[in-house]
Design an enzyme around this catalytic site. Sequence first.
Site, PDB file in Angstrom:
ATOM      1  N   GLU A 164      -4.036   8.220 -25.329  1.00 43.53           N
ATOM      2  CA  GLU A 164      -5.394   7.794 -24.961  1.00 43.53           C
ATOM      3  C   GLU A 164      -5.294   6.711 -23.891  1.00 43.53           C
ATOM      4  O   GLU A 164      -4.353   5.903 -23.896  1.00 43.53           O
ATOM      5  CB  GLU A 164      -6.076   7.200 -26.201  1.00 43.53           C
ATOM      6  CG  GLU A 164      -7.422   6.543 -25.959  1.00 43.53           C
ATOM      7  CD  GLU A 164      -7.945   5.765 -27.191  1.00 43.53           C
ATOM      8  OE1 GLU A 164      -7.128   5.290 -28.013  1.00 43.53           O
ATOM      9  OE2 GLU A 164      -9.180   5.667 -27.320  1.00 43.53           O
ATOM     10  N   ASN A 212     -14.705   7.838 -22.769  1.00 51.59           N
ATOM     11  CA  ASN A 212     -13.278   7.766 -23.086  1.00 51.59           C
ATOM     12  C   ASN A 212     -12.832   9.221 -23.178  1.00 51.59           C
ATOM     13  O   ASN A 212     -13.185   9.909 -24.147  1.00 51.59           O
ATOM     14  CB  ASN A 212     -13.080   7.027 -24.417  1.00 51.59           C
ATOM     15  CG  ASN A 212     -11.635   6.764 -24.734  1.00 51.59           C
ATOM     16  OD1 ASN A 212     -10.736   7.414 -24.182  1.00 51.59           O
ATOM     17  ND2 ASN A 212     -11.388   5.830 -25.646  1.00 51.59           N
ATOM     18  N   LYS A 263     -14.570  11.347 -26.008  1.00 49.44           N
ATOM     19  CA  LYS A 263     -14.431  10.796 -27.359  1.00 49.44           C
ATOM     20  C   LYS A 263     -15.785  10.617 -28.050  1.00 49.44           C
ATOM     21  O   LYS A 263     -16.692   9.976 -27.513  1.00 49.44           O
ATOM     22  CB  LYS A 263     -13.723   9.450 -27.297  1.00 49.44           C
ATOM     23  CG  LYS A 263     -13.360   8.840 -28.656  1.00 49.44           C
ATOM     24  CD  LYS A 263     -12.525   7.587 -28.414  1.00 49.44           C
ATOM     25  CE  LYS A 263     -12.073   6.931 -29.693  1.00 49.44           C
ATOM     26  NZ  LYS A 263     -11.235   5.713 -29.389  1.00 49.44           N
ATOM     27  N   GLU A 313     -15.292  -0.636 -27.563  1.00 50.67           N
ATOM     28  CA  GLU A 313     -15.499   0.732 -27.082  1.00 50.67           C
ATOM     29  C   GLU A 313     -16.967   1.095 -27.080  1.00 50.67           C
ATOM     30  O   GLU A 313     -17.424   1.836 -26.193  1.00 50.67           O
ATOM     31  CB  GLU A 313     -14.697   1.718 -27.940  1.00 50.67           C
ATOM     32  CG  GLU A 313     -13.200   1.607 -27.736  1.00 50.67           C
ATOM     33  CD  GLU A 313     -12.444   2.786 -28.301  1.00 50.67           C
ATOM     34  OE1 GLU A 313     -11.638   2.585 -29.215  1.00 50.67           O
ATOM     35  OE2 GLU A 313     -12.662   3.919 -27.853  1.00 50.67           O
ATOM     36  N   CYS A 318      -7.916   9.384 -30.663  1.00 49.38           N
ATOM     37  CA  CYS A 318      -7.736   8.185 -31.459  1.00 49.38           C
ATOM     38  C   CYS A 318      -8.566   8.112 -32.748  1.00 49.38           C
ATOM     39  O   CYS A 318      -8.228   8.748 -33.726  1.00 49.38           O
ATOM     40  CB  CYS A 318      -7.974   6.961 -30.593  1.00 49.38           C
ATOM     41  SG  CYS A 318      -7.219   5.500 -31.308  1.00 49.38           S
ATOM     42  N   ASN A 354      -4.630   4.548 -29.183  1.00 47.43           N
ATOM     43  CA  ASN A 354      -4.259   3.146 -28.940  1.00 47.43           C
ATOM     44  C   ASN A 354      -4.770   2.399 -30.169  1.00 47.43           C
ATOM     45  O   ASN A 354      -5.981   2.141 -30.263  1.00 47.43           O
ATOM     46  CB  ASN A 354      -4.974   2.562 -27.721  1.00 47.43           C
ATOM     47  CG  ASN A 354      -4.555   3.127 -26.367  1.00 47.43           C
ATOM     48  OD1 ASN A 354      -4.778   2.497 -25.346  1.00 47.43           O
ATOM     49  ND2 ASN A 354      -3.991   4.320 -26.330  1.00 47.43           N
TER      50      ASN A 354
HETATM   51  N1  ING Z   1      -8.416   2.572 -32.025  1.00 48.31           N
HETATM   52  C1  ING Z   1      -8.359   2.436 -33.420  1.00 48.31           C
HETATM   53  C2  ING Z   1      -8.151   3.757 -34.167  1.00 48.31           C
HETATM   54  O1  ING Z   1      -9.071   4.374 -34.660  1.00 48.31           O
HETATM   55  C3  ING Z   1      -9.339   1.537 -35.464  1.00 48.31           C
HETATM   56  C4  ING Z   1      -9.489   1.661 -33.982  1.00 48.31           C
HETATM   57  C5  ING Z   1      -8.120   1.196 -36.021  1.00 48.31           C
HETATM   58  C6  ING Z   1     -10.397   1.792 -36.264  1.00 48.31           C
HETATM   59  C7  ING Z   1      -7.978   1.126 -37.414  1.00 48.31           C
HETATM   60  C8  ING Z   1     -10.298   1.710 -37.651  1.00 48.31           C
HETATM   61  C9  ING Z   1      -9.071   1.355 -38.224  1.00 48.31           C
HETATM   62  O2  ING Z   1      -6.984   4.115 -34.285  1.00 48.31           O
HETATM   63  C10 ING Z   1      -9.142   3.395 -31.242  1.00 48.31           C
HETATM   64  N2  ING Z   1      -8.920   3.297 -29.925  1.00 48.31           N
HETATM   65  O3  ING Z   1      -9.954   4.196 -31.686  1.00 48.31           O
END
Ligand code: ING
Length: 312
Positions: free
Chosen positions: A46, A106, A123, A142, A168, A193
């Site tokens: 991503e 995205n 996304k 985001e 992601c 990411n």
């Molecule tokens: N990053 C993270 C993901 O979903 C996240 C944000 C991390 C949300 C952990 C909830 C828990 O992997 C992106 N870019 O979506």
Amino acid sequence: MRTITIGAAQMGPNQRADTRADIVARMIALLDQAAAQGCDLVAFPELALTTFFPRWYMQDQAEVDTWFEHAMPNAATQPLFDRARHHGIAISFGYAELTPDGHRYNTSILTDCAGQIVGKYRKIHLPGHDEYDPERSFQHLEKRYFEPGDLGFNVWRNMDAWMGLCICNDRRWPETYREMGLQGVELVLLGYNTPSVNSQAGDEGPEKRLFHSELSMQAGAYQNSTWVIGVAKGGDEDGHPMIAGSVIVDPEGQIVARAQTDGDELLVHPCDMDACTFGKQTIFDFKRHRRPEHYGRITGQVGAITPDGKAL
Ligand code: ING
């Protein structure tokens, strides 16, 4: 056997100061490695072309737009497309898309072996928030910088297989995989990411984040009898650590390859698309076993509502 030798091209950190040229050069190096190892397709992460800029609060739209691509391919990425076509390797990668009519997504694209874009995904599940949050140890904006994707979850025929894209946070939602599963998907390519720590819960560290990342992709693969390729951009970006943990997951949900570092690292595995067939014809033969007449809440509701009418 319909074997596609797939490279999962994990990338280490992209620093805020890195140029597109610096980053594309690293992607081309991974592509050359993949060619030397006989890959037919290479998946990148991503937002592969930049740092994960949604961690930064910006108010000047001109500054925000420096992280976006106005066309794809473009001058910065043409060398990547040219090298992929030279090798006869299909590629997928994510980037921030600014459309000619001013929409910002995205986005991820998929090419064929001749470097032609055959699929685009924007996304849909955007995590985080849209205003500066002083309670968070770092921002995840985001919802500020991107619109929710408007293309849905699609599947394309490429290299004699049904391929789909997601990005992601999408990997955490079963609806993502099932929407593609109901189109017969055999290969889901996704980049991520993922910050190593939870900006809202200090006790959630990289181990749990890696567990949830693998759990989500293994479940999605198994429950839809599809290959899932999850490719990280990991490591420390300007002091913000992100998990790596790229994986190749087979249609039975088994991890057949896993990254060992949090830097630029290529995973390679021969993925037989025919391995999807048994699950689709038996335990996950959707037409024989699914009962959509009982699934109304899944598309009829957004949030949870308890039986006594309380919205959660
Ligand atoms: N990053 C993270 C993901 O979903 C996240 C944000 C991390 C949300 C952990 C909830 C828990 O992997 C992106 N870019 O979506």
